[in-house]
Design a protein around this motif. Structure first.
Motif, PDB file in Angstrom:
ATOM      1  N   GLU A 106       1.089  -0.977  -0.111  1.00  0.00           N
ATOM      2  CA  GLU A 106       0.368   0.344   0.045  1.00  0.00           C
ATOM      3  C   GLU A 106       0.763   1.450  -0.167  1.00  0.00           C
ATOM      4  N   LEU A 107       0.573   2.498  -0.608  1.00  0.00           N
ATOM      5  CA  LEU A 107       0.996   3.381   0.023  1.00  0.00           C
ATOM      6  C   LEU A 107       0.130   4.377   0.025  1.00  0.00           C
ATOM      7  N   ALA A 120       7.196   9.854 -11.448  1.00  0.00           N
ATOM      8  CA  ALA A 120       5.940   8.148 -12.131  1.00  0.00           C
ATOM      9  C   ALA A 120       8.086   6.985 -11.672  1.00  0.00           C
ATOM     10  N   LEU A 121       8.821   7.193 -10.612  1.00  0.00           N
ATOM     11  CA  LEU A 121       9.286   6.261 -10.467  1.00  0.00           C
ATOM     12  C   LEU A 121       8.397   5.491  -9.046  1.00  0.00           C
ATOM     13  N   MET A 140      -2.765  12.442  -4.688  1.00  0.00           N
ATOM     14  CA  MET A 140      -4.387  12.300  -5.150  1.00  0.00           C
ATOM     15  C   MET A 140      -3.549  11.124  -6.807  1.00  0.00           C
ATOM     16  N   ARG A 141      -2.468  11.643  -7.132  1.00  0.00           N
ATOM     17  CA  ARG A 141      -2.511  10.018  -7.876  1.00  0.00           C
ATOM     18  C   ARG A 141      -1.812   8.688  -7.496  1.00  0.00           C
ATOM     19  N   GLY A 166      -8.567   8.816   4.374  1.00  0.00           N
ATOM     20  CA  GLY A 166      -9.464   8.140   3.121  1.00  0.00           C
ATOM     21  C   GLY A 166      -9.156   8.229   2.027  1.00  0.00           C
ATOM     22  N   PRO A 167     -10.184   8.338   0.725  1.00  0.00           N
ATOM     23  CA  PRO A 167      -9.191   8.333  -0.236  1.00  0.00           C
ATOM     24  C   PRO A 167      -9.123   9.415  -0.349  1.00  0.00           C
TER      25      PRO A 167
END
Length: 283
Positions: free
Chosen positions: A36-37, A212-213, A235-236, A253-254
């Motif tokens: 998870e991140l 990206a990394l 957010m991404r 949360g999200p």
């Protein structure tokens, strides 16, 4: 001890740190699952970096507990935690200026050395020094293997670091020093990676490369705890977002759900919640 495969990789319960009359981290609970991140965001001074310091052994909590794969690691030294597979970077990048890029990153692999680490508590350190100085065949072979690993890690940064592999770190740009620090953390082959504002001081192109990394590392299954001020990146990348303010967790949360939470908007008033280019400052 075998960890419960359904238990979180990292679990914080009631984690608290006080400095005189200031409670910098106030009874924080957090569960981070394998792969998870989670991003931790909040206004400057919210306690985010202090929380990282408590998790990684640079500081000790006044109350609460840190568990990693089911084991209580509260207050263990950074060296012990590195050996367990926990790596971190810092808000203000830390590299060894007089060492080359290669040697900086090799330091991250030190805990994985086998040929120069005899398993003898009393005389082990002396034997380790002797083996490192004499460099028998086993040591040379391991060093060569690690050097190839370092080159593979540096290749993840495109042409940013490989052409500079033998240059001293002090000669690098700020962004490249940040990359070296992250490469050093990856050389540990961590199971848990904590990134403290990895894009601080980077321009939009450099930020996109770092995003990206991190996305690539996440896709490979690495478990990541991220502090970041650039909200679009958060957010991404994030599975969940935790918001801190004045040491407390005020939302979780999200990303899009957290972003519209009235408590979060209030905490960020004047701090540019929807912006993407907040400047780095103390956390």
């Amino acid at each position: 001890m075998m960890a419960d495969q359904h238990a979180p990789m990292l679990s914080l319960r009631g984690l608290t740190r006080r400095f005189g009359g200031l409670t910098a981290v106030d009874a924080i609970d957090l569960d981070l699952g394998k792969g998870e991140l989670i991003s931790i965001i909040g206004p400057n001074g919210a306690g985010k970096t202090t929380l990282f310091n408590l998790v990684t052994g640079l500081d000790r909590p006044d109350d609460g507990a840190v568990r990693f794969e089911g084991q209580d690691i509260t207050g263990l030294s950074p060296e012990r935690l590195a050996a367990e597979g926990i790596a971190r970077t810092f808000q203000l990048g830390r590299v060894f200026g007089n060492l080359s890029v290669m040697d900086n990153v090799l330091i991250g692999a030190h805990t994985r050395l086998r040929a120069v680490k005899p398993a003898m508590a009393v005389i082990g350190p002396l034997l380790e020094l002797g083996l490192a100085l004499l460099r028998p065949a086993g040591v040379r072979a391991e060093e060569e293997r690690l050097r190839e690993e370092v080159k593979a890690i540096l290749a993840r940064f495109g042409e940013r670091l490989l052409p500079r592999i033998d240059q001293p770190a002090y000669s690098l740009s700020y962004a490249n020093r940040r990359r070296v620090e992250i490469a050093r953390a990856l050389a540990l082959k961590p199971r848990l990676l904590l990134l403290d504002e990895p894009t601080a001081g980077m321009n939009p192109t450099e930020t996109a490369e770092m995003q990206a990394l991190v996305a690539e590392l996440k896709a490979e299954g690495l478990t990541i705890l991220l502090i970041e001020h650039k909200l679009e990146m958060v957010m991404r990348l994030s599975d969940r977002v935790i918001v801190m303010d004045e040491g407390r967790k005020i939302a979780e949360g999200p990303g899009e759900e957290v972003r519209t939470d009235p408590k979060v908007i209030e905490a960020y008033l004047g701090h540019g919640l929807s912006g993407t280019t907040e400047q780095e400052s103390a956390a």
